[in-house]
Design a protein around this motif. Structure first.
Motif, PDB file in Angstrom:
ATOM      1  N   ARG A  33     -36.910 -20.770  17.646  1.00  0.00           N
ATOM      2  CA  ARG A  33     -37.580 -20.798  18.945  1.00  0.00           C
ATOM      3  C   ARG A  33     -39.069 -20.629  18.709  1.00  0.00           C
ATOM      4  NH1 ARG A  33     -33.760 -17.831  23.102  1.00  0.00           N
ATOM      5  NH2 ARG A  33     -31.865 -17.656  21.891  1.00  0.00           N
ATOM      6  N   ALA A  34     -39.878 -21.321  19.520  1.00  0.00           N
ATOM      7  CA  ALA A  34     -41.330 -21.169  19.432  1.00  0.00           C
ATOM      8  C   ALA A  34     -41.798 -20.225  20.531  1.00  0.00           C
ATOM      9  CB  ALA A  34     -42.003 -22.518  19.590  1.00  0.00           C
ATOM     10  N   ASN A  35     -43.009 -19.665  20.358  1.00  0.00           N
ATOM     11  CA  ASN A  35     -43.648 -18.816  21.370  1.00  0.00           C
ATOM     12  C   ASN A  35     -42.799 -17.613  21.766  1.00  0.00           C
ATOM     13  OD1 ASN A  35     -45.650 -20.826  21.518  1.00  0.00           O
ATOM     14  ND2 ASN A  35     -44.456 -21.920  23.061  1.00  0.00           N
ATOM     15  N   VAL A  36     -42.036 -17.045  20.843  1.00  0.00           N
ATOM     16  CA  VAL A  36     -41.259 -15.859  21.190  1.00  0.00           C
ATOM     17  C   VAL A  36     -42.266 -14.732  21.457  1.00  0.00           C
ATOM     18  CG1 VAL A  36     -39.663 -14.113  20.331  1.00  0.00           C
ATOM     19  CG2 VAL A  36     -39.244 -16.535  19.862  1.00  0.00           C
ATOM     20  N   ASP A  37     -42.255 -14.222  22.711  1.00  0.00           N
ATOM     21  CA  ASP A  37     -43.263 -13.238  23.078  1.00  0.00           C
ATOM     22  C   ASP A  37     -42.719 -11.823  22.945  1.00  0.00           C
ATOM     23  OD1 ASP A  37     -42.136 -12.514  25.847  1.00  0.00           O
ATOM     24  OD2 ASP A  37     -42.272 -14.695  25.906  1.00  0.00           O
ATOM     25  N   THR A  38     -43.629 -10.855  22.939  1.00  0.00           N
ATOM     26  CA  THR A  38     -43.208  -9.472  22.718  1.00  0.00           C
ATOM     27  C   THR A  38     -42.410  -8.925  23.899  1.00  0.00           C
ATOM     28  OG1 THR A  38     -45.382  -8.729  23.437  1.00  0.00           O
ATOM     29  CG2 THR A  38     -45.031  -8.868  21.074  1.00  0.00           C
ATOM     30  N   ASP A  39     -42.535  -9.571  25.075  1.00  0.00           N
ATOM     31  CA  ASP A  39     -41.686  -9.186  26.205  1.00  0.00           C
ATOM     32  C   ASP A  39     -40.213  -9.470  25.869  1.00  0.00           C
ATOM     33  OD1 ASP A  39     -44.345  -9.443  27.819  1.00  0.00           O
ATOM     34  OD2 ASP A  39     -42.923  -8.707  29.299  1.00  0.00           O
ATOM     35  N   GLN A  40     -39.964 -10.512  25.064  1.00  0.00           N
ATOM     36  CA  GLN A  40     -38.583 -10.799  24.655  1.00  0.00           C
ATOM     37  C   GLN A  40     -38.156  -9.878  23.519  1.00  0.00           C
ATOM     38  OE1 GLN A  40     -37.117 -12.556  26.678  1.00  0.00           O
ATOM     39  NE2 GLN A  40     -39.036 -13.272  27.577  1.00  0.00           N
ATOM     40  N   ILE A  41     -39.080  -9.640  22.594  1.00  0.00           N
ATOM     41  CA  ILE A  41     -38.730  -8.823  21.433  1.00  0.00           C
ATOM     42  C   ILE A  41     -38.322  -7.423  21.887  1.00  0.00           C
ATOM     43  CG2 ILE A  41     -39.580  -7.852  19.247  1.00  0.00           C
ATOM     44  CD1 ILE A  41     -41.427 -10.295  19.024  1.00  0.00           C
ATOM     45  N   ILE A  42     -39.083  -6.873  22.819  1.00  0.00           N
ATOM     46  CA  ILE A  42     -38.693  -5.585  23.387  1.00  0.00           C
ATOM     47  C   ILE A  42     -39.066  -5.544  24.869  1.00  0.00           C
ATOM     48  CG2 ILE A  42     -40.767  -4.458  22.415  1.00  0.00           C
ATOM     49  CD1 ILE A  42     -37.797  -2.327  22.492  1.00  0.00           C
ATOM     50  N   PRO A  43     -38.065  -5.753  25.744  1.00  0.00           N
ATOM     51  CA  PRO A  43     -38.361  -5.806  27.178  1.00  0.00           C
ATOM     52  C   PRO A  43     -38.942  -4.481  27.690  1.00  0.00           C
ATOM     53  CG  PRO A  43     -36.155  -6.655  26.721  1.00  0.00           C
ATOM     54  CD  PRO A  43     -36.647  -6.018  25.455  1.00  0.00           C
ATOM     55  N   LYS A  44     -39.739  -4.620  28.762  1.00  0.00           N
ATOM     56  CA  LYS A  44     -40.541  -3.474  29.218  1.00  0.00           C
ATOM     57  C   LYS A  44     -39.744  -2.232  29.584  1.00  0.00           C
ATOM     58  CE  LYS A  44     -39.532  -5.778  33.142  1.00  0.00           C
ATOM     59  NZ  LYS A  44     -39.542  -7.227  33.119  1.00  0.00           N
ATOM     60  N   GLN A  45     -38.478  -2.395  29.992  1.00  0.00           N
ATOM     61  CA  GLN A  45     -37.758  -1.194  30.430  1.00  0.00           C
ATOM     62  C   GLN A  45     -37.558  -0.202  29.282  1.00  0.00           C
ATOM     63  OE1 GLN A  45     -36.619  -4.311  30.476  1.00  0.00           O
ATOM     64  NE2 GLN A  45     -34.385  -4.456  30.322  1.00  0.00           N
ATOM     65  N   PHE A  46     -37.860  -0.671  28.060  1.00  0.00           N
ATOM     66  CA  PHE A  46     -37.681   0.228  26.902  1.00  0.00           C
ATOM     67  C   PHE A  46     -39.005   0.743  26.352  1.00  0.00           C
ATOM     68  CE2 PHE A  46     -34.240  -2.959  26.872  1.00  0.00           C
ATOM     69  CZ  PHE A  46     -33.262  -2.117  27.371  1.00  0.00           C
ATOM     70  N   LEU A  47     -40.083   0.536  27.104  1.00  0.00           N
ATOM     71  CA  LEU A  47     -41.390   0.962  26.589  1.00  0.00           C
ATOM     72  C   LEU A  47     -41.711   2.386  26.982  1.00  0.00           C
ATOM     73  CD1 LEU A  47     -43.648  -2.131  27.321  1.00  0.00           C
ATOM     74  CD2 LEU A  47     -42.178  -1.681  25.367  1.00  0.00           C
ATOM     75  N   LYS A  48     -40.776   3.031  27.624  1.00  0.00           N
ATOM     76  CA  LYS A  48     -41.128   4.315  28.212  1.00  0.00           C
ATOM     77  C   LYS A  48     -40.950   5.501  27.279  1.00  0.00           C
ATOM     78  CE  LYS A  48     -40.299   2.637  32.845  1.00  0.00           C
ATOM     79  NZ  LYS A  48     -39.467   2.724  34.032  1.00  0.00           N
TER      80      LYS A  48
END
Ligand code: SF4
Lengths: 471, 196
Positions: free
Chosen positions: B16-31
């Motif tokens: 896949r191209a353009n795999v963004d960091t939102d996919q690598i680790i979705p925001k609900q886990f940034l807390k």
């Protein structure tokens, strides 16, 4: 002396150490901090017994987790922990914090300029990719990771390889109803999501010079969506007028002296860049993205592409995946796309000028049936200003929700998000899969275009509105 | 940070191209306020179905990708948000090396600061690796000192470029802050001169 770009000037002035073949040690003039990317950095300092070297050059706010209703009472336990942790860290390390109760609270990239912390010629970093916003003032501003946040807290410096420079020249004048957001979406649509990789961009040209500071911030904000580390605009009278009288900007004679220095910063006539791209400002139309990366956008009179339109196998696949996720048929007219949500907010487009532009279109109209529309001002100051001007009434009477400031539905870390499978016209900067909520479908647009979509329920050409709006 | 000299391991192919960091680790886990424990959330929205079951059609869930420590991906990997949670999640999941034609700048830096080696190879070489590793176990050896990447049986061999500074850091597992603090005098001199 050889003519130089503003990028080279700022770079040279901030090199603490510059050895050939190695990254340079760069001094950081301003470090902005928020609650999501800083806890592990402060923890690192604590573990190694290091202080914050220059708390006076560090400024913190909380924005990502802050609820936009009842902001004082955070119900999500983990969000609350992150907010409390930043509060405690700032206290322990002596960093000024615009906390939830502060009138200065707001999205980090909105309050920096608002308070006059952001100034021409500064090097500015923050653990957030949209730090490029501050480049609008002729500052070299870029996002960093949390290890780098810790590094800056401890040393006030960063190791950086000198960037390549690119001029992004926007010729001509914008048509009426065409905005800064449309410029940057057009640039990214034309040159792609990684054309800026490894470069610092400088935006030049008549169309850029004609923009207000707030509009310039919208452009620089999305430099990261072009893959660039940073984007900036040489300062001019518009910049100085904006800064005058703000809290952290010197006054009187000291201000005049600063202005003289700032004038010298602008890129010299004849300076050379490593790359140059040009786009015709007068051909830009109001833009709408149809896909899941910010380059997948077209003018309002365009259509959703076919996978076969991709120039190679990878691109064809990218288009196909995006269309599947967005549930759009190839060939669909952009004006036939209906939305269920409208989000007016984010560090790209939630400044007072953005709200005024949207309010012009909203005034006297009603939000279409079945649409949930929301305004989330970028800072508490923006909110207050809008209320003084009566804009809140305009929005509320039309059926918009009027909220407190924060990142909100731009990324949905707080309780605001778009439900699975639903579609949102959003003034934010990222239309990635799941960005506004799991399974949410985002269309990036300008505030005016979001306002138009709110009234009609689908995308419309805001340039024709006064002709088409019924009584 | 853990030093990386020679790494040998199984590959996972993410075509896949353009795999963004939102996919690598979705925001609900940034807390979280810690650096650890993010591996369980890596590619969360792709890895798991809404009922919480693993999605067998996602590349990392292929039996051939079990225990993979080398990730092969397409252009512009790690674009978008600067969240360092992305390399933390990749590392915690078990990845030490990434191979792709291009990366976003911030993501690249975040990787090297955490002991992950992001290898840049020309597109055709990356696509060759993807073919070799698709749907089957495929082991690569990455030798950072000699800047080489190779397999045992298919005859793939390539050299890659890396900034000598980052190379040193990775090879030695150095803590960058202690290095910088050796230049304290320079920093002070700068502050005096420029009056910041
Ligand atoms: S508004 Fe959105 S893009 Fe801006 S800082 Fe907040 S989350 Fe990031």
């Amino acid at each position: 002396m050889k003519p130089r770009t503003i990028i080279d000037k700022i770079w040279n002035e901030h090199a603490v150490r510059a050895e050939a073949g190695k990254p340079n040690l760069m001094y950081v003039d301003l470090h902005m901090v928020h609650e999501v990317t800083s806890p592990q950095a402060f923890e690192g300092l604590r573990l190694s017994g290091r202080p914050v070297r220059r708390p006076d050059l560090t400024f913190a706010t909380m924005d990502h987790n802050v609820p936009t209703l009842n902001r004082e009472s955070i119900t999500d336990a983990i969000s609350k922990k992150q907010i409390d942790t930043l509060f405690d860290n700032c206290k322990e390390f002596g960093v000024e914090l615009a906390d939830i109760h502060s009138p200065n609270n707001g999205i980090v990239h909105i309050i920096g300029p608002e308070l006059g912390l952001t100034q021409p010629g500064k090097t500015i970093v923050c653990g957030d990719s949209h730090t490029s916003t501050h480049g609008a003032f002729g500052a070299l501003a870029f996002g960093i990771g949390t290890s780098e946040v810790e590094h800056v807290l401890a040393t006030q410096t960063l190791w950086q390889s000198p960037p390549k420079t690119m001029e992004v020249h926007v010729d001509g004048r914008l048509g009426t109803g065409v905005t800064a957001k449309d410029i940057i979406l057009s640039i990214i649509a034309k040159f792609g999501v990684d054309f800026g990789s490894g470069y610092v961009l400088e935006y030049t040209g008549e169309a850029i010079r004609g923009l207000t500071m707030e509009e310039r911030m919208t452009i620089c904000n999305m430099s990261i969506e072009a893959g660039a580390r940073a984007g900036l605009i040489s300062p001019d009278q518009v910049t100085f007028d904006y800064l005058k009288g703000r809290r952290f900007v010197p006054e009187g004679a000291a201000f005049d002296e600063k202005v003289n220095q700032w004038r010298q910063l602008a890129t010299d006539e004849g300076a050379e860049y490593d790359e140059r791209v040009v786009i015709a400002g007068d051909e830009i139309e109001p833009m709408v993205t149809w896909g899941t990366n910010p380059s997948q956008g077209v003018g309002i009179h365009g259509t959703v592409p076919y996978p076969e339109d991709g120039r190679n196998a990878t691109e064809k696949k990218v288009i196909k995946t995006s269309l599947d996720y967005m549930a759009l048929e190839p060939g669909t007219k952009i004006t036939d796309i209906h939305v269920q949500h409208v989000f007016l907010g984010s560090c790209t487009n939630a400044r007072i000028g953005d709200l005024r532009e949207a309010a012009k279109i909203i005034r006297g109209n009603k939000v279409a049936e079945g649409i949930r529309a929301m305004v989330v001002p970028g800072s508490q100051q923006v909110k207050l200003q809008a209320e003084e001007e009566g804009l809140d009434q305009v929005f509320k009477e039309a059926g918009f929700e009027w909220r407190d400031s924060g990142c909100s539905m731009c990324l949905g870390m707080n309780p605001d998000f778009v439900p699975e499978g639903e579609r949102c016209a959003s003034t934010s900067n990222r239309n990635f899969e799941g960005r506004q909520g799991k399974g949410a479908r985002t269309h990036l647009v300008s505030p005016a275009m979001a306002a138009g979509a709110a009234i009609y329920g689908h995308f419309v050409d805001v340039r024709n509105l006064d002709k088409t709006v019924s009584s | 940070m853990e030093a990386l000299t020679v790494h040998e391991g199984n590959t996972a192919v993410l075509e896949r191209a353009n795999v963004d960091t939102d996919q690598i680790i979705p925001k609900q886990f940034l807390k979280r306020v810690e650096r650890t424990g993010f591996g369980q959330f890596l590619f969360f929205d792709w890895r798991f179905k809404s009922d919480g079951e693993e999605d067998p059609s996602f590349e990392l869930n292929y039996p051939s990708a079990v225990n993979a420590s080398i990730l092969i991906a397409d252009h512009n990997f790690g674009s978008g948000s600067s969240r360092e949670h992305a390399p933390w999640a990749l590392q915690d999941y078990g990845f030490r090396v990434i191979v792709a034609p291009s990366y976003s700048d911030i993501f690249y830096n975040n990787c090297v600061k955490n002991g992950i080696l992001p290898v840049r190879l020309p597109e055709n070489q990356v696509y060759e690796l993807m073919q070799n590793g698709k749907n089957r176990e495929y082991h690569l050896t990455v030798d950072l000192q000699n800047q080489q990447i190779s397999d045992k049986n298919e005859g793939f061999q390539a050299t890659f470029e890396i900034d000598p500074y980052w190379k040193e850091m990775l090879l030695n597992g150095w803590d960058e802050i202690s290095i910088t603090l050796q230049y304290e005098e320079d920093i002070e001199a700068y502050e005096k001169r420029v009056k910041v």
